[in-house]
Each structure stands twice: as C-alpha cells, then as structure tokens.
Design a protein around this motif. Structure first.
Motif: not given
Length: 482
Positions: A448-456, A459-462
């Motif tokens: 939330v504060h700093r969205f640091r999850l990997p981009r891949s 994309r999977i989550f979206n």
C-alpha cells in the motif's frame, strides 16, 4: 405552473436515475436500525457468558456489578461511535474513523486483524452456537453429531449474502423473537424474586474469591455479550437520515439491552445457586428445566434464533468495512465492487465466507475468544482516542451529535486499562494477538504505502481481478453515497 411541472418531471427522472445506478442504497430506517443493533448484540453471549462472568468475578453481587458496568461502558462507547457516525458519514466503522483521525497505517491494521482474526472467530462462535442449539434438541439426551452441528452452522452463515432488504426485514423479525426469549426467562425469575426467593443474593459481595488478574476476563465475558453495538456504523451509507437515526437507534437499543441483561441475570440468580450456574454450560437451558419442563423444549429454538440474528447482523455489517477499505485504496480494488442487481458488496462477502468456514472446520473456537477480544478492544480504544485527538485538532469541525467529553475520556481510559491488564492476565494469548496484528505492518509498506510487488505479479493480479469481476457480475459503485 409550467415550471412546477418541469421541476416535478426532473425530480422523477433523478429518482429513476438513482434507482438505476449501482451503489449502496439507503434502505435502513429507524426501526430496522434499532433491530440491527439489538439483534447484533443479543446473541449467544447472554445465554453462555454468565458462567464466565461469575467464575472470574467470584460472587453474585460482583458479577451483577460487572454486567451493569459492562453495559454502561458499552453505552459510553456506543455514544462515541454515534458522534463519529454523524461526523464522518462513510460506512466502515472502526476502519473509517481510524483513517480519518489516526491515519492509514492504523486503519490498514484494523482491516488486517478484523478479517483474519476477529471476524472469523466471532462469527464462527456464533454460528456454532446456532448449530448446537438447533441440532441438540433432536438428539437429547444423547450428544449430537459434531459434523451435523458444523453443517448446520455453515448453513446459518449464508443467511444474507443476497439482499439488503431481506437482511433488514429478517433482523427485525429475529430481534422480536430473541426479545421474547429474554422476557420468557425474566418473568418467572422476577415472580420468584417477588415471592421472597432471595437467598442467593445474601452475602452477594464476597470479595475473598476475587483476584485482580481474573477481573479483566470477567469484563471480557461481559463486554463480549454486549459486543455488536458498533455494527450500525459499518453500514452508515445505507441508513436513512443517519445524522438523526444513528444516535437515536444507538441510545434506544443500548438502554433496552442493558435493562434486559441485568434483569435476566437477576432471574438466573433467583432460581439457580452460584454453584449450579458454574456447573452449567448452557445457563438458559438449566434455568428453563428448573422453572418448567415445557420451556426446556422451547428455549433451545429461541436461543438458536437469537444466535442467528446476531450472525445476520455480523455478516451483514462486516463486509462493508472491507468494501470501504478497498474503495479507499487500502485493499485490492475487486473488494470495492458491488453486485449489479443485488447491490451488495459480494466480493467482500465471499472473502469472509471461506475464512469462517475454515475456522468452523478447525473447531478451535472457544480458546480464541480472549485471543480475539484483545485486538478488538485495542482498536476500539484507538478509535475513541482518535475521536479525542480529532476534537483537539479540529474544534470547529461540524459534529451533529456530540458526546460529553468525560464519557469519551472514561471509555478510552477504561478500554486501555482492560487491554493492558489482560497482558498480565493472559500474556500468551494477548501476546500472540499483538504479534498477529503487527504482521500487517510489513504488508502495508509492501503493498500500500510503496507498491513494491514485482510487475509480473501485478499483471497476474489485475488479470485475476478482471476475471472475477466478470464472473461475479460486480462493478464499481456509480454514485457517491457519503
């Protein structure tokens, strides 16, 4: 005349457009609001908790005092929430008020612990009580199958996922039924008291058995039975005229519940000795068997319906907290979506459901009550502390309902005292509860504060979110409701 006609046509068009828009509609009036609070408060607690209050207070007089003080303390808290509910007209209860007064981190931690500990535990306890009282009369005097109790409990959880109107009407009916159950217990007790059966109240304040480390547990049992007075604040955006109806509903319902709870405990002690009450795991059944055998077959059904009413209120209100958190960006966006026809936050409901079922199947419910109570009352204390801070920082902010300062301070201090003392009384459970709460801190900073999850991963989550949106037929709300 022509302008009046045009204004009327425009008003009708606006009303039609509002009905067609997908959002949480205001359908809860004063009577459903009062029923919602009473129905959420009066569950299994008053039929089970008297044993815990007596066990930890040590005497009849002190236990009655604990019941009365727990009720007054809950009323103070409810009045604080009435001020907050009319000051911040968003749904979400604890979460919204912490976000507005203390900031996003405490608000996120509230969401975290509410949906991974407090809500599954409390809801599972209620649903198990409902299942037990529904099933056991058919197997008496033998023990009912545990698997059947859990199956009926799971069915009880599904009562209101589909309709706000159905849920509110169900709550009114179940509240009337559970009030009848309390009156059926109170009247014989008061009649016996009027006939002079007062021996159980003699020497009622024997403080020799009272120990300081057990006192918070007595209040935990009492406060647990009064728990639910804050559920109406979870659905503020669905209350008609909230600035009027929320304070009125809270005051009317809490005064009613306190009166009923004290009277029902007086009735218990009029008929049962303290030793008999301590030996009973279902005080209402023991009481009914002592008064009249005919009541022994009626009371279990009434208690089951009482639990169902509390379950209905809990499941109806709690997902709205997650819905508002997601709408504010502190939870995945899929949970801020509403079913296009039923106008319920279906994804939030569906997240809560498997957590409750998992807790039910595990069967580790009863030892988690104190575990969950620590976190629940810690965050309630933080909410009212936030109220005091907000008053100091923004003295000119409009407050349609304002609780006396002394009540807000008293409630906050007592809550922190009980939470702190419980660390001494039960350090293992409260320590684990504190640790579980703090696990939300790294999650907050990573997601939330700093969205640091990997981009891949994103994309999977979206992609999964879009597929779920299509499958569940949900969309973002189309009108602002606060």
């Amino acid at each position: 005349n022509c302008s009046d006609v045009m204004a009327q046509i425009k008003k009708e068009e606006d009303d039609l457009k509002e009905k067609e828009e997908v959002h949480l509609h205001r359908k809860i009036g004063l009577l459903p609001a009062v029923s919602f609070i009473i129905g959420s408060v009066v569950g299994s607690g008053i039929f089970i908790a008297p044993k815990g209050v007596l066990m930890n207070s040590g005497s009849v007089g002190l236990s009655l005092l604990v019941w009365a003080l727990s009720g007054v303390l809950s009323l103070f808290g409810a009045l604080c929430y009435a001020e907050l509910g009319t000051t911040f007209t968003k749904s979400g209860g604890h979460y919204t008020y912490q976000l507005e007064t203390l900031g996003p981190l405490p608000a996120f931690l509230q969401l975290w612990v509410e949906f991974f500990l407090i809500r599954p535990t409390v809801t599972s306890y209620l649903s198990l009580a409902f299942g037990r009282y529904m099933v056991e009369p058919f197997f008496a005097p033998c023990a009912a199958p545990t698997e059947l109790i859990k199956l009926v409990s799971i069915l009880g959880v599904t009562v209101n996922c589909w309709s706000v109107t159905l849920a509110s009407r169900t709550q009114v009916i179940l509240t009337l039924i559970k009030t009848l159950a309390l009156v059926i217990i109170i009247i014989p007790g008061i009649i016996a008291l009027a006939k002079g059966k007062t021996e159980n109240f003699q020497n009622g304040f024997e403080v020799d058995l009272l120990t300081l480390d057990k006192l918070p547990l007595a209040f935990y049992n009492g406060l647990y039975s009064y728990g639910g007075w804050f559920y109406l604040n979870f659905v503020t955006e669905e209350v008609i005229n909230p600035k009027r109806n929320i304070p009125l509903a809270i005051i009317c319902s809490m005064v009613t519940v306190i009166t009923l709870y004290v009277l029902i405990n007086v009735a218990y002690y009029t008929v049962l000795t303290p030793a008999e009450l301590l030996l009973s795991d279902a005080v209402a059944l023991t009481f009914a068997g002592r008064i009249a055998q005919g009541l022994a077959s009626v009371i279990p059904v009434l208690v089951a319906l009482s639990c169902l009413g509390a379950l209905n209120g809990s499941i109806f209100g709690s997902p709205r907290v997650l819905f508002v958190g997601a709408r504010d960006g502190l939870w995945p966006a899929i949970f801020s979506m509403i079913h296009i026809r039923r106008h319920t936050p279906l994804p939030a409901l569906l997240l809560l459901y498997p957590l409750i079922v998992l807790m039910l199947i595990s069967g580790e419910i009863y030892q988690l009550i104190n575990f969950a109570s620590f976190s629940r009352w810690l965050f309630v204390a933080l909410v009212t502390l936030g109220l005091l801070i907000h008053r100091y920082r923004f003295p000119l902010h409009p407050r349609p309902f304002k609780v006396p300062l002394v009540l807000a301070v008293t409630f906050t201090v007592v809550c922190f005292f009980i939470v702190g003392l419980s660390l001494y009384s039960d350090p293992w459970n409260t320590g684990r509860s504190c640790a579980l709460t703090l696990t939300g801190v790294p999650v907050y900073y990573l997601t939330v504060h700093r969205f640091r999850l990997p981009r891949s991963w994103r994309r999977i989550f979206n992609y999964c979110s879009k597929q779920l949106q299509i499958l569940l037929e949900v969309i973002q709300q189309e009108a602002r409701t606060y």
